[in-house]
Design an enzyme around this catalytic site. Structure first.
Site, PDB file in Angstrom:
ATOM      1  N   LEU A  47      -7.225   2.589  -5.393  1.00  0.00           N
ATOM      2  CA  LEU A  47      -6.895   3.527  -4.320  1.00  0.00           C
ATOM      3  C   LEU A  47      -5.454   3.997  -4.429  1.00  0.00           C
ATOM      4  O   LEU A  47      -5.122   5.099  -4.000  1.00  0.00           O
ATOM      5  CB  LEU A  47      -7.101   2.879  -2.955  1.00  0.00           C
ATOM      6  CG  LEU A  47      -8.525   2.706  -2.452  1.00  0.00           C
ATOM      7  CD1 LEU A  47      -8.498   2.192  -1.023  1.00  0.00           C
ATOM      8  CD2 LEU A  47      -9.304   3.994  -2.534  1.00  0.00           C
ATOM      9  N   THR A 101      -4.135   4.570   3.214  1.00  0.00           N
ATOM     10  CA  THR A 101      -3.731   4.132   1.870  1.00  0.00           C
ATOM     11  C   THR A 101      -2.261   4.473   1.638  1.00  0.00           C
ATOM     12  O   THR A 101      -1.488   3.659   1.117  1.00  0.00           O
ATOM     13  CB  THR A 101      -4.609   4.785   0.796  1.00  0.00           C
ATOM     14  OG1 THR A 101      -5.961   4.378   0.995  1.00  0.00           O
ATOM     15  CG2 THR A 101      -4.164   4.383  -0.601  1.00  0.00           C
ATOM     16  N   HIS A 116      -0.062   2.084   3.623  1.00  0.00           N
ATOM     17  CA  HIS A 116       0.014   0.805   2.906  1.00  0.00           C
ATOM     18  C   HIS A 116       0.991   0.895   1.733  1.00  0.00           C
ATOM     19  O   HIS A 116       1.874   0.030   1.576  1.00  0.00           O
ATOM     20  CB  HIS A 116      -1.399   0.455   2.414  1.00  0.00           C
ATOM     21  CG  HIS A 116      -1.507  -0.802   1.610  1.00  0.00           C
ATOM     22  ND1 HIS A 116      -1.965  -1.988   2.131  1.00  0.00           N
ATOM     23  CD2 HIS A 116      -1.242  -1.052   0.297  1.00  0.00           C
ATOM     24  CE1 HIS A 116      -1.970  -2.926   1.189  1.00  0.00           C
ATOM     25  NE2 HIS A 116      -1.544  -2.374   0.057  1.00  0.00           N
ATOM     26  N   GLU A 117       0.866   1.938   0.913  1.00  0.00           N
ATOM     27  CA  GLU A 117       1.703   2.030  -0.294  1.00  0.00           C
ATOM     28  C   GLU A 117       3.159   2.334   0.039  1.00  0.00           C
ATOM     29  O   GLU A 117       4.080   1.824  -0.613  1.00  0.00           O
ATOM     30  CB  GLU A 117       1.144   3.081  -1.253  1.00  0.00           C
ATOM     31  CG  GLU A 117      -0.283   2.821  -1.728  1.00  0.00           C
ATOM     32  CD  GLU A 117      -0.477   1.478  -2.411  1.00  0.00           C
ATOM     33  OE1 GLU A 117       0.512   0.833  -2.786  1.00  0.00           O
ATOM     34  OE2 GLU A 117      -1.643   1.054  -2.562  1.00  0.00           O
ATOM     35  N   HIS A 155       2.005  -7.705   0.369  1.00  0.00           N
ATOM     36  CA  HIS A 155       0.691  -7.898   0.969  1.00  0.00           C
ATOM     37  C   HIS A 155       0.765  -9.058   1.955  1.00  0.00           C
ATOM     38  O   HIS A 155       1.454 -10.062   1.722  1.00  0.00           O
ATOM     39  CB  HIS A 155      -0.354  -8.189  -0.101  1.00  0.00           C
ATOM     40  CG  HIS A 155      -0.702  -6.984  -0.924  1.00  0.00           C
ATOM     41  ND1 HIS A 155      -0.819  -7.027  -2.299  1.00  0.00           N
ATOM     42  CD2 HIS A 155      -0.965  -5.692  -0.561  1.00  0.00           C
ATOM     43  CE1 HIS A 155      -1.138  -5.812  -2.744  1.00  0.00           C
ATOM     44  NE2 HIS A 155      -1.227  -4.997  -1.716  1.00  0.00           N
ATOM     45  N   TRP A 163      -1.098 -11.460   2.769  1.00  0.00           N
ATOM     46  CA  TRP A 163      -1.528 -12.814   2.395  1.00  0.00           C
ATOM     47  C   TRP A 163      -0.645 -13.447   1.323  1.00  0.00           C
ATOM     48  O   TRP A 163      -0.854 -14.581   0.930  1.00  0.00           O
ATOM     49  CB  TRP A 163      -2.989 -12.795   1.929  1.00  0.00           C
ATOM     50  CG  TRP A 163      -3.223 -12.042   0.651  1.00  0.00           C
ATOM     51  CD1 TRP A 163      -3.222 -12.558  -0.612  1.00  0.00           C
ATOM     52  CD2 TRP A 163      -3.465 -10.648   0.500  1.00  0.00           C
ATOM     53  NE1 TRP A 163      -3.450 -11.572  -1.542  1.00  0.00           N
ATOM     54  CE2 TRP A 163      -3.609 -10.389  -0.875  1.00  0.00           C
ATOM     55  CE3 TRP A 163      -3.576  -9.581   1.399  1.00  0.00           C
ATOM     56  CZ2 TRP A 163      -3.853  -9.105  -1.361  1.00  0.00           C
ATOM     57  CZ3 TRP A 163      -3.832  -8.315   0.907  1.00  0.00           C
ATOM     58  CH2 TRP A 163      -3.962  -8.090  -0.464  1.00  0.00           C
ATOM     59  N   VAL A 184       7.723 -12.650   5.797  1.00  0.00           N
ATOM     60  CA  VAL A 184       7.886 -12.158   7.169  1.00  0.00           C
ATOM     61  C   VAL A 184       7.417 -13.251   8.112  1.00  0.00           C
ATOM     62  O   VAL A 184       6.301 -13.757   7.977  1.00  0.00           O
ATOM     63  CB  VAL A 184       7.083 -10.861   7.402  1.00  0.00           C
ATOM     64  CG1 VAL A 184       7.193 -10.418   8.859  1.00  0.00           C
ATOM     65  CG2 VAL A 184       7.575  -9.750   6.481  1.00  0.00           C
ATOM     66  N   THR A 233       4.057 -12.747  10.779  1.00  0.00           N
ATOM     67  CA  THR A 233       2.695 -12.531  10.282  1.00  0.00           C
ATOM     68  C   THR A 233       2.108 -13.893   9.926  1.00  0.00           C
ATOM     69  O   THR A 233       2.693 -14.623   9.123  1.00  0.00           O
ATOM     70  CB  THR A 233       2.688 -11.608   9.050  1.00  0.00           C
ATOM     71  OG1 THR A 233       3.515 -12.165   8.031  1.00  0.00           O
ATOM     72  CG2 THR A 233       3.199 -10.228   9.415  1.00  0.00           C
ATOM     73  N   ASP A 259      -9.728   1.834   6.336  1.00  0.00           N
ATOM     74  CA  ASP A 259      -8.774   2.600   7.149  1.00  0.00           C
ATOM     75  C   ASP A 259      -8.982   2.439   8.655  1.00  0.00           C
ATOM     76  O   ASP A 259      -8.000   2.253   9.390  1.00  0.00           O
ATOM     77  CB  ASP A 259      -8.846   4.085   6.784  1.00  0.00           C
ATOM     78  CG  ASP A 259      -8.017   4.420   5.547  1.00  0.00           C
ATOM     79  OD1 ASP A 259      -7.640   3.485   4.811  1.00  0.00           O
ATOM     80  OD2 ASP A 259      -7.744   5.621   5.321  1.00  0.00           O
TER      81      ASP A 259
END
Length: 660
Positions: free
Chosen positions: A174, A211, A214-215, A224, A226, A239, A242, A278
């Site tokens: 993506l 998308t 996100h980028e 990311h 996780w 962070v 989170t 999205d």
């Protein structure tokens, strides 16, 4: 859209693939990334100075690279994506209210807005969109789309623009981004054309423009959520607010989703930095905003404007100033000691290659210019009565008149030194007849402490003071004392340290005035020449002075006169000196080592009769000025590949200059 390239049904981002490739290819990239993370940690701990108090406005260029006509997305589709970015980064997206109640208090406004660029790198009007048809049916994550030579489009200067490439991607991609600190020629984000914007070719489940959100988050140094450790619990996105999360989520999962002992609320999968569809992502956290702001105050400090005005420049004053991409202004006194001006406007020297604009006055020394915004200049000179004088360009006219100056009082010895640390803010320092340091400031409304008054700051100074700012409310001052040692004082936003009239002694036996530069928050590099004529260096890394509080790194050479230093990127320094043969010499810190060697210099030729003056208006760009034996202004430039007009040559810019 061609059925041979359907929109993927599961989000896949190649940012970490690009990051790992760059780590393998470039040890310098690894070091720069370490420095960026160290600066970010200081910022997150409250030890970094916030330089952007308002909303940052970032100019965007969209490079549309299309193979089939359907991929040549419309201007309306591009506009829809810009609208999404502005809603998402300002927490103005209506679906943010769908954030689960336990996480809703963590949502935050990133204080970043985006607009298509209106001026191109050459100063010409632009729509901020460029297009190219390519023979490449689908691009990958190898950055080929970012180069004309490989079927894509070259980046615009990353110091001034967010580059977004929109194209057909293969392999189920993506999009992907490049973290700050990577090569300038590939800096930006790449988005699949059918996952861009909300109209046109945008197709479910990636049809809401998320998308790009996100980028661009990656481009602003977000990881990311996780932590990219697979499905384990040892990774981190760096962070605090989170929750630790075991892996990526896809689709539109129900709340809650538990992992890594993070109950009862579980994973923050609705965060923009997860992999959900999205419609299922709609928030950044306050901690992520802090990290993005650290990026904007650090590695991306040169990009964008704040509150409609330009960012506070880090640079100290000089006869040469760059207030924008491909823009230079030079101020010199002539044989009549009046002030003269010439400018490079991106296409030609004005008023001509060898001509100058007369600006009146009678100057005793080298003029000092500084800019606090696009098309804004403030110039300070010492007059024949030893008072400080000021004139300014406001974007349309010279004030107080084309050949007039505002008197700011005082009895000044030598040249003033000025810096702008915020829009419409100026701080000016002079040495008085008692050799003490004095300070005055413009706060946006009036001169302080008064039009003709000064704040006494003590000390007994030899030569010219030096001032640099690495944040909106931060100043660092360096002077040489009567023992020829280096001394330092600072403004931390509340008080002068170590006191109003006191100084921190930093050692050395210095024969030149200090030259200081900052390439990032809480970072300072200071250069002087020693009694052996060699160049010496010391630095503040955010925690301590290196190599020690009173020690210096010896960088070799036999230098005549003053040192010049400039930085065009994080962890990059370029230093210029005049040698005993009157030629110009150069050395650089590339993030890993000094080049050409620890104690070596590259000869750049010339027969120089003044100190060098340098400026940078973009990554890997340097402009250096000296006066020649005929008194004329001489110029050479580094354009990223070679010195122009030649390795040892100079461009003659005319004039007969008395002080530079």
């Amino acid at each position: 859209m061609a059925t041979s390239n359907p929109t993927p049904q599961v989000r896949r981002c190649a940012t970490m693939d690009v990051h790992r490739r760059l780590l393998n290819e470039s040890p310098a990239y690894a070091l720069v990334r370490d420095d960026i993370e160290n600066m970010t940690l200081l910022y997150q701990e409250g030890r970094g100075m916030a330089g952007r108090a308002g909303v940052t406005h970032i100019p965007v260029v969209v490079h549309v690279v299309w193979n089939t006509a359907a991929q040549n997305i419309s201007d309306a589709q591009i506009a829809s994506q810009i609208d999404v970015l502005n809603r998402d980064f300002r927490r103005a997206n209506p679906d943010v209210e769908a954030t689960p109640a336990p996480f809703l208090p963590f949502t935050a406004d990133a204080r970043v807005e985006f607009a298509l660029a209106t001026v191109d790198p050459h100063g010409a009007a632009t729509t901020g969109i460029e297009r190219r048809q390519t023979s490449v049916s689908a691009f990958g994550a190898d950055d080929a789309v970012k180069s004309n030579a490989s079927g894509g489009l070259d980046a615009w200067p990353a110091v001034s623009y967010l580059n977004i490439w929109v194209c057909q991607l293969g392999g189920g991609l993506l999009g992907y981004a490049q973290f700050p600190g990577g090569p300038d020629e590939t800096d930006g984000v790449v988005i699949l054309q059918s996952a861009f914007g909300t109209v046109g070719t945008a197709a479910p489940p990636f049809h809401l423009g998320r998308t790009a959100t996100h980028e661009v988050g990656h481009w602003l140094n977000l990881n990311h959520i996780w932590g990219d450790d697979g499905t384990g619990c040892s990774g981190t996105d760096n962070v605090d607010d989170t929750p630790n999360q075991g892996g990526a989520h896809t689709g539109q999962p129900p709340f809650p989703q538990l992992s890594c002992n993070n109950g009862p609320h579980g994973d923050m999968f609705m965060n923009y930095m997860d992999y959900v569809d999205d419609p299922a992502m709609f928030m950044f956290t306050a901690g992520q905003v802090t990290r993005m702001q650290a990026c904007l105050d650090g590695p991306r400090a040169a990009i964008g404007t704040v509150g409609g005005g330009a960012l506070a420049p880090r640079h100290s004053s000089s006869p040469v100033v760059a207030w924008g991409s491909n823009r230079l202004d030079v101020f010199v006194p002539g044989t009549d000691h009046a002030l003269y001006h010439k400018a490079w406007d991106g296409a030609a020297w004005q008023p001509s290659v060898t001509g100058f604009e007369a600006q009146g006055g009678i100057c005793l020394g080298a003029p000092q210019a500084v800019s606090w915004g696009a098309d804004r200049l403030d110039i300070f000179v010492t007059g024949t009565d030893s008072a400080l004088y000021h004139k300014w360009w406001n974007g349309s006219a010279w004030g107080p008149s084309p050949d007039g100056f505002e008197s700011l009082g005082g009895l000044c010895v030598g040249d003033p030194r000025a810096v702008s640390r915020a829009p419409n803010r100026l701080d000016v320092f002079v040495v008085g007849t008692d050799r003490a340091l004095y300070h005055k400031w413009w706060d946006g409304t009036a001169w302080g402490p008064s039009l003709s008054g000064y704040e006494a700051m003590g000390g007994v100074c030899l030569g010219q003071p030096e001032v640099v700012s690495w944040g909106e409310n931060r100043l660092d001052i360096f002077v040489i004392g009567v023992d020829h040692a280096l001394y330092h004082k600072w403004w931390d936003g509340a008080a002068w340290g170590p006191s109003l009239t006191g100084y921190e002694r930093l050692g050395g036996v210095c024969l030149s005035s200090p030259r200081a530069v900052s390439w990032g928050p809480d970072r300072l590099d200071v250069f002087v020449t020693g009694t052996d004529g060699a160049l010496y260096h010391k630095w503040w890394d955010g925690a301590q002075w290196g190599p020690s509080i009173d020690g210096f790194e010896r960088l070799g050479g036999v230098c005549v006169g003053e040192v010049e230093a400039v930085s065009w990127a994080g962890n990059r320094l370029d230093v210029f000196v005049i040698g005993t043969d009157s030629a110009l010499y150069h050395k650089a810190w590339n993030g890993t080592a000094w080049t050409p060697s620890g104690d070596g210099f590259d000869s750049l030729g010339g027969a120089c009769t003044s100190r060098p003056r340098a400026a940078s208006w973009g990554p890997d760009r340097l402009d250096v000025f000296v006066t020649g034996t005929n008194g004329a202004l001489c110029h050479k430039a580094w354009a990223g590949g070679a010195w122009q007009p030649a390795a040892d040559g100079f461009e003659d810019l005319g004039g007969v200059i008395t002080r530079f």
